[in-house]
Design a protein around this motif. Structure first.
Motif, PDB file in Angstrom:
ATOM      1  N   UNK A   1      -0.296   0.096 -10.560  1.00 31.36           N
ATOM      2  CA  UNK A   1      -0.962   0.729  -9.408  1.00 31.36           C
ATOM      3  C   UNK A   1      -2.469   0.531  -9.522  1.00 31.36           C
ATOM      4  N   UNK A   2      -3.089   0.121  -8.422  1.00 33.25           N
ATOM      5  CA  UNK A   2      -4.538  -0.112  -8.418  1.00 33.25           C
ATOM      6  C   UNK A   2      -5.204   0.828  -7.417  1.00 33.25           C
ATOM      7  N   UNK A   3      -6.214   1.540  -7.907  1.00 30.11           N
ATOM      8  CA  UNK A   3      -6.944   2.494  -7.052  1.00 30.11           C
ATOM      9  C   UNK A   3      -8.048   1.759  -6.281  1.00 30.11           C
ATOM     10  N   UNK A   4      -8.094   1.989  -4.986  1.00 25.08           N
ATOM     11  CA  UNK A   4      -9.237   1.567  -4.146  1.00 25.08           C
ATOM     12  C   UNK A   4      -9.640   0.112  -4.298  1.00 25.08           C
ATOM     13  N   UNK A   5      -8.647  -0.774  -4.425  1.00 25.85           N
ATOM     14  CA  UNK A   5      -8.889  -2.220  -4.502  1.00 25.85           C
ATOM     15  C   UNK A   5      -9.798  -2.608  -5.675  1.00 25.85           C
ATOM     16  N   UNK A   6      -9.877  -1.725  -6.665  1.00 26.12           N
ATOM     17  CA  UNK A   6     -10.722  -2.026  -7.831  1.00 26.12           C
ATOM     18  C   UNK A   6     -12.196  -1.772  -7.560  1.00 26.12           C
ATOM     19  N   UNK A   7     -12.500  -1.151  -6.409  1.00 25.76           N
ATOM     20  CA  UNK A   7     -13.890  -0.765  -6.136  1.00 25.76           C
ATOM     21  C   UNK A   7     -14.083   0.680  -6.582  1.00 25.76           C
ATOM     22  N   UNK A   8     -15.347   1.065  -6.790  1.00 27.74           N
ATOM     23  CA  UNK A   8     -15.705   2.414  -7.246  1.00 27.74           C
ATOM     24  C   UNK A   8     -14.708   3.522  -6.851  1.00 27.74           C
ATOM     25  N   UNK A   9     -13.815   3.869  -7.778  1.00 32.64           N
ATOM     26  CA  UNK A   9     -12.751   4.832  -7.474  1.00 32.64           C
ATOM     27  C   UNK A   9     -13.313   6.185  -7.040  1.00 32.64           C
ATOM     28  N   UNK A  10     -14.482   6.530  -7.575  1.00 33.69           N
ATOM     29  CA  UNK A  10     -15.038   7.861  -7.280  1.00 33.69           C
ATOM     30  C   UNK A  10     -15.596   7.966  -5.864  1.00 33.69           C
TER      31      UNK A  10
ATOM     32  N   UNK B   1       0.874  -1.178   0.000  1.00 36.59           N
ATOM     33  CA  UNK B   1       0.000   0.000   0.000  1.00 36.59           C
ATOM     34  C   UNK B   1       0.900   1.213   0.000  1.00 36.59           C
ATOM     35  N   UNK B   2       0.812   2.060  -1.056  1.00 37.67           N
ATOM     36  CA  UNK B   2       1.709   3.216  -1.099  1.00 37.67           C
ATOM     37  C   UNK B   2       1.025   4.504  -0.671  1.00 37.67           C
ATOM     38  N   UNK B   3      -0.287   4.542  -0.783  1.00 36.75           N
ATOM     39  CA  UNK B   3      -1.078   5.663  -0.283  1.00 36.75           C
ATOM     40  C   UNK B   3      -2.401   5.075   0.198  1.00 36.75           C
ATOM     41  N   UNK B   4      -3.262   5.888   0.849  1.00 33.54           N
ATOM     42  CA  UNK B   4      -4.478   5.332   1.435  1.00 33.54           C
ATOM     43  C   UNK B   4      -5.273   4.498   0.438  1.00 33.54           C
ATOM     44  N   UNK B   5      -5.433   4.994  -0.767  1.00 33.29           N
ATOM     45  CA  UNK B   5      -6.275   4.281  -1.730  1.00 33.29           C
ATOM     46  C   UNK B   5      -5.506   3.833  -2.961  1.00 33.29           C
ATOM     47  N   UNK B   6      -4.233   3.538  -2.782  1.00 35.42           N
ATOM     48  CA  UNK B   6      -3.420   3.113  -3.923  1.00 35.42           C
ATOM     49  C   UNK B   6      -2.489   1.969  -3.513  1.00 35.42           C
ATOM     50  N   UNK B   7      -2.603   0.840  -4.212  1.00 36.17           N
ATOM     51  CA  UNK B   7      -1.718  -0.305  -3.979  1.00 36.17           C
ATOM     52  C   UNK B   7      -0.774  -0.457  -5.160  1.00 36.17           C
ATOM     53  N   UNK B   8       0.474  -0.780  -4.845  1.00 36.98           N
ATOM     54  CA  UNK B   8       1.468  -1.010  -5.899  1.00 36.98           C
ATOM     55  C   UNK B   8       1.743  -2.513  -5.985  1.00 36.98           C
ATOM     56  N   UNK B   9       1.594  -3.063  -7.173  1.00 31.55           N
ATOM     57  CA  UNK B   9       1.882  -4.480  -7.408  1.00 31.55           C
ATOM     58  C   UNK B   9       3.112  -4.575  -8.301  1.00 31.55           C
ATOM     59  N   UNK B  10       3.923  -5.601  -8.086  1.00 29.94           N
ATOM     60  CA  UNK B  10       5.010  -5.886  -9.038  1.00 29.94           C
ATOM     61  C   UNK B  10       4.564  -7.105  -9.838  1.00 29.94           C
ATOM     62  N   UNK B  11       4.420  -6.864 -11.145  1.00 27.33           N
ATOM     63  CA  UNK B  11       3.937  -7.931 -12.038  1.00 27.33           C
ATOM     64  C   UNK B  11       4.934  -8.072 -13.179  1.00 27.33           C
ATOM     65  N   UNK B  12       5.532  -9.210 -13.311  1.00 28.38           N
ATOM     66  CA  UNK B  12       6.583  -9.431 -14.328  1.00 28.38           C
ATOM     67  C   UNK B  12       7.633  -8.317 -14.291  1.00 28.38           C
ATOM     68  N   UNK B  13       7.983  -7.908 -13.094  1.00 23.76           N
ATOM     69  CA  UNK B  13       9.037  -6.896 -12.926  1.00 23.76           C
ATOM     70  C   UNK B  13       8.577  -5.458 -13.119  1.00 23.76           C
ATOM     71  N   UNK B  14       7.302  -5.264 -13.511  1.00 25.39           N
ATOM     72  CA  UNK B  14       6.811  -3.888 -13.723  1.00 25.39           C
ATOM     73  C   UNK B  14       5.879  -3.477 -12.589  1.00 25.39           C
TER      74      UNK B  14
END
Ligand code: ADE
Length: 417
Positions: free
Chosen positions: A324-333, A308-321
């Motif tokens: 960033x996913x906002x709000x666990x993929x739930x309604x970003x707004x 978790x890099x910010x309250x509503x932002x997760x950073x994933x490492x996928x194939x070395x890249x």
């Protein structure tokens, strides 16, 4: 300034929303006098926001015993939930677990609602599937999302929908404004608050071109992004093309985008294969009702790490890249911002309140199934909104009315002949 309690802050926020919801406030005044819901219980499954609080107070002013729980585990504004707890029966907490959510739902069902006001459909489907003994108390329900209406039409087709369900989403004063301008603004707000990245000059991919996606594409373009739209519907794809957007399959768009926002109402719009072909640093989010549009579970399984890099932002490492996913993929707004602004929820919730009244006024006369809100009510909401905004329109003259009503000689004749 002295520190405010959560409930005190919530009440201030509700007051602020009230100031910008004149149509609903006018209805509240009327309901205070006429008490259309006297003796009735209204159960609501909605996002617990300051705008929803204004609706709750309006229903209560109309004499209803009101219960509210949240239609999404991450969309609750805890200040609002605390503020509402001494006004109505309100059960919601941001980050609630599935078990806690089920307990809240049970509490609202135990109130034996006569009217069910819904965002997404879960309250009403729960009654049909697991609490059918409650059906005898229900006069009808109302639904404000495209996703919920799709579910209810499926139920209707199967003969499973047992009471009238007003499709608030189909009102013009709902989907043309809330879905487009509301989702457009609040989704960009969520992207900015969570990722805080530059939109101008970026490539911004929008999944779908329904009313919500149109709003997102329009606002992303307005901020200087190069917008790509993906679609499965030929008419909508053509519309996006003629609106000036690039249209292509997600397989191609995945390689180009810096931002990806889905709002299709469907599942598996962005797959892990898509994510693997994305650029390093791509930001993903969803503005559709359920968290199934971006394949989050598969991302969790395929990523080598997550933080978790910010309250509503997760950073994933996928194939070395980095992805960033906002709000666990739930309604970003709603998760990363505050949902649609009050000005637009004013009309959506006026539709909800008047749909509830329509059900009560026509108790026993409406068929079980999905029904529209009568267009006179829709138009009356638009007129009140214009009035309250100080906007005047023209009116048809007698000659214009006659001209429009004609079909024979005269109807096709030019005045210049
Ligand atoms: N759906 C989208 N925005 C909303 C808001 N502000 N309140 C309640 N429901 C919403």
């Amino acid at each position: 300034m002295a520190e405010l309690t959560s409930a005190e802050q919530g009440k201030l926020d509700i007051e602020l929303a009230e100031q910008n919801m004149p149509v609903l406030m006018k209805l509240r005044e009327e309901f205070e006098k006429t008490k259309p819901f006297e003796g009735l219980t209204i159960g609501c499954c909605l996002h617990v926001t300051k705008e929803t609080a204004v609706l709750m107070r309006t229903l209560k002013a109309g004499g209803a015993n009101v219960g509210l729980y949240s239609s999404n585990p991450l969309s609750t504004d805890d200040n609002i939930a605390e503020a509402l707890q001494d006004e109505i029966e309100c059960h919601a907490k941001r980050g609630e677990t599935y078990e806690v959510y089920k307990g809240y739902l049970a509490k609202i069902l135990d109130m034996k609602p006569n009217i069910c006001i819904s965002d997404g459909g879960e309250l009403i489907i729960e009654i049909h599937q697991n609490r059918p003994e409650l059906l005898e108390h229900v006069i009808g329900g109302t639904e404000e999302t495209t996703t919920g209406i799709i579910r209810f039409r499926n139920m209707e087709k199967d003969g499973a929908l047992k009471f009238p369900l007003v499709s608030v989403n189909d009102s013009m004063t709902k989907h043309m404004f809330d879905n487009r301008y509301g989702t457009g603004q609040s989704t960009m707000d969520g992207v900015l608050r969570s990722a805080n990245r530059m939109i101008a000059g970026s490539t911004f991919v929008v999944g779908g071109y329904g009313w919500c996606s149109r709003g997102i594409a329009m606002r992303a373009r307005g901020m200087g992004a190069n917008v790509i739209v993906t679609e499965i519907d030929a008419i909508k794809a053509l519309e996006a093309h003629m609106d000036g957007f690039r249209v292509m399959p997600m397989d191609e768009a995945a390689k180009l985008g810096n931002f990806f926002i889905t709002s299709t109402g469907n599942t598996d719009v962005i797959t892990v294969e898509h994510m693997k072909s994305m650029k390093n640093g791509a930001v993903l989010g969803n503005a559709g009702h359920f968290n199934v549009e971006v394949m989050v579970k598969e991302l969790e399984e395929s990523a080598s790490s997550k933080k978790k890099v910010r309250r509503d932002l997760d950073e994933y490492i996928l194939d070395g890249k980095k992805i960033y996913l906002i709000g666990e993929g739930r309604l970003a707004n709603l998760v990363a911002a505050e949902g649609h602004p009050a000005e637009v929820m004013d009309m959506s919730f006026a539709n909800q309140a008047l749909a509830a009244k329509h059900l009560v006024d026509n108790k026993g006369k409406l068929k079980a199934g999905v029904i529209p809100l009568p267009s006179e009510i829709d138009v009356s909401i638009a007129k009140t909104k214009l009035d309250e905004s100080g906007i005047k329109m023209d009116e048809l003259s007698k000659r214009q009315k006659e001209y429009l009503a004609a079909w024979g000689e005269g109807a096709f004749k030019s005045e210049r002949e």
